[in-house]
Design a protein around this motif. Structure first.
Motif, mmCIF file in Angstrom:
data_model
loop_
_atom_site.group_PDB
_atom_site.id
_atom_site.type_symbol
_atom_site.label_atom_id
_atom_site.label_comp_id
_atom_site.label_asym_id
_atom_site.label_seq_id
_atom_site.Cartn_x
_atom_site.Cartn_y
_atom_site.Cartn_z
ATOM 1 N N ALA A 113 126.522 40.716 113.389
ATOM 2 C CA ALA A 113 126.318 39.299 113.680
ATOM 3 C C ALA A 113 127.260 38.840 114.796
ATOM 4 N N GLN A 114 127.059 37.625 115.254
ATOM 5 C CA GLN A 114 127.944 37.063 116.278
ATOM 6 C C GLN A 114 129.157 36.419 115.615
ATOM 7 N N SER A 115 130.254 36.392 116.337
ATOM 8 C CA SER A 115 131.456 35.740 115.819
ATOM 9 C C SER A 115 131.272 34.224 115.880
ATOM 10 N N ALA A 116 131.964 33.522 114.996
ATOM 11 C CA ALA A 116 131.871 32.056 114.958
ATOM 12 C C ALA A 116 132.625 31.446 116.138
ATOM 13 N N SER A 117 132.184 30.269 116.562
ATOM 14 C CA SER A 117 132.846 29.557 117.654
ATOM 15 C C SER A 117 132.710 28.056 117.424
ATOM 16 N N THR A 167 125.968 33.683 113.279
ATOM 17 C CA THR A 167 127.074 34.207 112.491
ATOM 18 C C THR A 167 126.560 34.948 111.259
ATOM 19 N N TRP A 168 127.483 35.551 110.513
ATOM 20 C CA TRP A 168 127.070 36.282 109.315
ATOM 21 C C TRP A 168 126.468 35.341 108.274
ATOM 22 N N ILE A 177 126.343 43.476 106.561
ATOM 23 C CA ILE A 177 126.562 42.572 107.694
ATOM 24 C C ILE A 177 128.038 42.612 108.075
ATOM 25 N N THR A 178 128.316 42.790 109.349
ATOM 26 C CA THR A 178 129.683 42.753 109.863
ATOM 27 C C THR A 178 129.661 42.054 111.212
ATOM 28 N N VAL A 179 130.831 41.947 111.847
ATOM 29 C CA VAL A 179 130.899 41.306 113.167
ATOM 30 C C VAL A 179 131.495 42.274 114.185
ATOM 31 N N ALA A 180 132.791 42.609 114.013
ATOM 32 C CA ALA A 180 133.455 43.471 114.986
ATOM 33 C C ALA A 180 133.472 44.924 114.532
#
Length: 886
Positions: A328-332, A340-341, A386-389
């Motif tokens: 997923a994309q990181s939050a901003s 995001t996740w 689900i992960t981000v980095a």
């Protein structure tokens, strides 16, 4: 209880053999020249560490089993460099998660890592953490090998900003529990230790204990430990050897920018991993600009893979539950619309109807994987992660088959941390269904070609693959831009292999395909062919692979139909009707039976070394007066070399109290450091005892021989090696003189070349296109002359196919020489059905290779004209045509 036997993969064996050879050569030539001998590359000393310290790297791509190599390397170093039964090893890992994982594996009975240690040390070894090492007993330190597993961070006195590290300082503090290690030390041993201020007593610290034992240092994931601070930390322990293992070693050498290149001793290729069934390749890539479509396509892929896995389980009993890794994309805070996740999980649960228990989130505050004991268990429901980095460090699950990335771009880090997790093959064994032997990537992107290039870059920079291999593993195709619903030409495949698969299975599989693909594909049960209407898109090809995953051996048929429907040009390696490339090996008639010709036909084993004359040892071994260990010698090349290895071995031996030497004890000690698999121990002991008697009778006292035992062992090893060589050459020549008529060839003893098992370690990446090479990948060439020979062969009209033969591979053509196997450079399939083998030799080597010409001609003569051999030199390639014309 005996250690469990685990068979090493071929590339693992070759990596360890290269390490063993290098360490043996280090004793004779030093770390620098030994490395150049092994690689033809310059050696770079480790920063801050003493000159002469062997410092090398084994490069193994993601999924290749680096930790297993590290475990085997300990015994190899103890035997071939340190020459001690009780080495101390500092095994450094990048994180506490991997630390816990490594410690557990090394302590678990039956685990391959522990079995590797037991192979060399039986049960005389201890595996401990740094905390346990701070109270290590002297009995543990001297009773066998000691393996201390830790992170390098916990050994640093300070962090990257120069601030004191409380955890690291414990390593350098005086500890009462370690006092007895420093009793009774000699002046020489004391000289290298840190001393308590105002006293002559060495600090009873773990750092000093390591200095005393000159540890072998293993650096796992070495690309994470490249700073000056890391090397300064290692230098504090006066290491005997630094061995790095990583998929992505540092290759740029700019010390002024804190970039220190690794000395890559051996580099494993992706082709080698694939041939050993270690990884799932190729990666089938699908892109779409709509994230929901990508997620839906990934879920369809997982569902079809699970159906294939169930069919596989019914036939083989192996359980597989294919898993998707979502990135997923990181939050901003500046962009509330990011994927995001939380957004992805909500979509899966509320819109796609995925049960919550099938989803695990591992990022930010959610660490669901930590609570899953065994994700491969049959009762585990997880199918979506689900992960981000990155995922949990050290986490590994071969059930991961699909990457679905919603990220802004696919980086090298994402490939290393996420895509790398979908490459590992379950149980390191190919499956019957081709769909389960591949990986899948669904990327949210409007450009297939750009995304494919990002993945290729990531495979090179993040997972350690060769650039040319990455090009073949993810091959972008041209976007044809046709309308799916338009009526177009019908293309038919070649007949499918004759398998016991009913037409109903095909019908059921086709009926489950999406309508856009189902309307274009059909199956003819009488001809056993697939048909497709119109040019097949990449997405449709991938859907067919998945939809027909339950059908064995269908993958290649789909790929050929895809190429045919798009009128893609194929090379010789892709031809549909390519004949099998089968080449007979040389056989020998033994008591009426044809057997593969090998050493056993001219050598009786075991070799009775005790029947040989040991008296030449009196001329080979001379006492050299050395008033100090580690003295400086001027070599015949005019270079100054510090006797690093002799000094090291002397220091390690000095840790153990000197025994009272007897001839029997010294003979046993000398034998323990000489590798002789063809000689029994009793036979070797008798020979060595006779050699000792000869030296003593010449006037050299036993205590002097014991004091110079390392030099004596080297002299004995050289004598045994030369006696072995004389024996092998003599017996080999005698066989040819008396039994030449017993050579023959037979279809029963043949090598079969194919793409699946052709695994070059180094791949040709030049600009020349070889149109007749049998496989897409071409093994690299050893010289420009050898390359020119390959070009000449490729352009001959008489040649149908040819292949670059590979050294020391199971699926390679070889002939037996007195000492080793001979792997000729090229094997050629001629248009008339004959086989030609070509070995090219430079002018400077030609005269010395008579034995290769002898065995090559014997193979050709035994074939009755079906096989040919030649050895051109000085670019006289007309010899090849002359040989063909015979």
């Amino acid at each position: 209880m005996a250690a469990t036997n685990f068979e090493l993969k071929e590339y693992q064996r070759l990596s360890l053999e290269r390490l063993s050879s290098y360490l043996r050569d280090t004793q004779e030539h030093g770390a620098n020249l030994a490395f150049y001998k092994a690689t033809n590359l310059p050696f770079r000393h480790a920063p801050a560490v003493a000159d002469g310290t062997p410092y090398v790297c084994l490069r193994v791509p993601t999924g290749g089993g680096k930790t297993l190599l590290a475990a085997y390397a300990i015994g190899i170093a103890a035997r071939d460099l340190l020459q001690t039964p009780n080495p101390m090893v500092l095994w450094l890992v990048p994180s506490t998660a991997i630390l816990d994982q490594t410690i557990q594996a090394l302590k678990t009975e039956g685990h391959p890592y522990r079995a590797a240690l037991m192979k060399d040390f039986n049960r005389n070894f201890t595996v401990i953490t740094k905390a346990e090492a701070l109270s290590m007993s002297r009995a543990d330190a001297l009773g066998g090998a000691v393996v201390i597993v830790s992170t390098i961070q916990s050994f640093r006195r300070e962090d990257d900003k120069g601030k004191e590290n409380p955890e690291g300082l414990k390593v350098y503090e005086d500890a009462g529990a370690l006092m007895d290690h420093f009793e009774g030390l000699t002046v020489e041993q004391m000289a290298n230790l840190d001393i308590m201020d105002g006293t002559r007593r060495p600090i009873a610290s773990l750092a000093n204990l390591l200095k005393l034992h000159r540890p072998m240092v293993i650096v796992d994931e070495a690309h994470n430990s490249r700073s000056d601070l890391s090397f300064r930390t290692l230098a504090r322990f006066n290491p005997s050897l630094i061995l790095e293992l990583t998929a992505t070693p540092q290759t740029e050498h700019k010390p002024e920018r804190d970039k220190h290149a690794s000395n890559i001793l051996y580099s494993v290729s992706a082709a080698e991993l694939k041939a050993e069934e270690m990884i799932k390749m190729p990666i089938r890539l699908t892109t779409d600009g709509d994230w929901k479509k990508s997620v839906g396509a990934a879920r369809d892929c997982q569902r079809m893979l699970e159906e294939a896995a169930k069919a596989e389980e019914q036939e083989t009993g192996e359980y597989i539950r294919p898993i998707i890794l979502f990135q997923a994309q990181s939050a901003s805070a500046k962009d509330p619309h990011r994927l995001t996740w939380e957004v992805l999980e909500k979509h899966l649960v509320e819109e796609a109807g995925v049960p919550k228990e099938q989803i695990a989130v591992h990022t930010g505050p959610r660490k669901d994987l930590d609570s899953i004991d065994n994700i491969e268990a049959k009762d585990c429901p997880v199918r979506f992660i689900i992960t981000v980095a990155k995922l949990k460090e050290g986490w590994d699950c071969p059930f991961a088959y699909v990457l679905c990335s919603l990220a802004d771009q696919v980086s090298a880090v994402a490939v290393e941390q996420i895509l790398g997790r979908v490459l590992r093959m379950p149980k390191a064994r190919s499956k019957r269904r081709d769909a389960l032997n591949q990986s899948y990537a669904f990327i949210v992107s409007k450009s297939f070609d750009e995304t494919a290039q990002q993945l290729k870059n990531g495979l090179v920079d993040g997972a350690g693959f060769n650039r040319l291999e990455a090009e073949t593993l993810i091959a972008p195709q041209h976007n044809l831009g046709f309308a799916e619903a338009a009526a177009q030409q019908r293309f038919e495949s070649d007949p499918l292999p004759q398998e016991d698969v009913s037409p109903e299975i095909f019908s059921d599989a086709i009926n489950r395909l999406p309508p856009s693909v189902r309307s274009r594909v059909s199956f003819d049960p009488e001809k056993r062919t697939l048909a497709y209407t119109g040019p097949m898109s990449r997405e449709s090809r991938n859907i067919l692979h998945l939809g027909l995953a339950t059908v064995p051996n269908v993958s290649r048929t789909i790929d050929r139909l895809y190429a045919r429907s798009n009128n893609f040009q194929t090379s010789a390696a892709d031809e549909d009707d390519k004949p099998p490339f089968i080449v007979p090996l040389l056989a020998f008639r033994n008591q009426g039976e044809l057997e593969l010709f090998s050493k056993e036909h001219f050598l009786d084993l075991p070799w009775r070394l005790d029947e040989c004359d040991p008296s030449p040892i009196t001329e080979r071994f001379k006492i050299i007066d050395r008033s100090q260990t580690g003295n400086i010698d001027v070599t015949d090349k005019g270079k100054l070399e510090i006797s690093f290895v002799r000094n090291l071995q002397g220091q390690l031996n000095g840790i153990v109290r000197e025994p009272v030497w007897t001839p029997a004890r010294l003979a046993n000690w000398l034998d323990s450091g000489i590798h002789h698999p063809d000689i029994t121990k009793p036979s070797a002991i008798v020979f060595i005892s006779k050699a000792l008697d000869a030296l003593i009778s010449e006037g050299t006292p036993l205590d002097v021989l014991a004091r110079n035992r390392y030099d004596l062992r080297r002299a004995l090893a050289d004598l045994i090696r030369d006696l072995r060589s004389e024996r092998e050459v003599g017996r080999y020549n005698a066989l040819f003189a008396a039994n030449a008529q017993d050579f023959a060839i037979s279809a029963e003893h043949s090598v079969i070349f194919d793409e699946a098992t052709y695994a070059p370690n180094k791949i040709y990446s030049g600009g020349t296109k070889f149109s007749k090479h049998y496989t897409p990948l071409v093994g690299d060439f050893d010289s420009d002359e050898e390359f020119d020979c390959a070009v000449h062969i490729d352009r001959l009209d008489e040649v149908l196919y040819w292949i670059r033969n590979l050294d020391d591979k199971r699926n390679a053509f070889w002939l037996q020489l007195p000492h080793r196997k001979f792997f000729p450079d090229f094997v050629v399939m001629l248009q008339d059905g004959r086989t030609l083998v070509v070995e090219y030799k430079g002018k400077q080597f030609y005269e010395a290779e008579e034995v290769k010409r002898q065995i090559g001609n014997a193979w050709a003569e035994a074939s009755g004209g079906q096989c040919l051999f030649c050895m051109p030199t000085e670019r006289r390639f007309d010899l090849i045509q002359a040989t063909i014309a015979r």
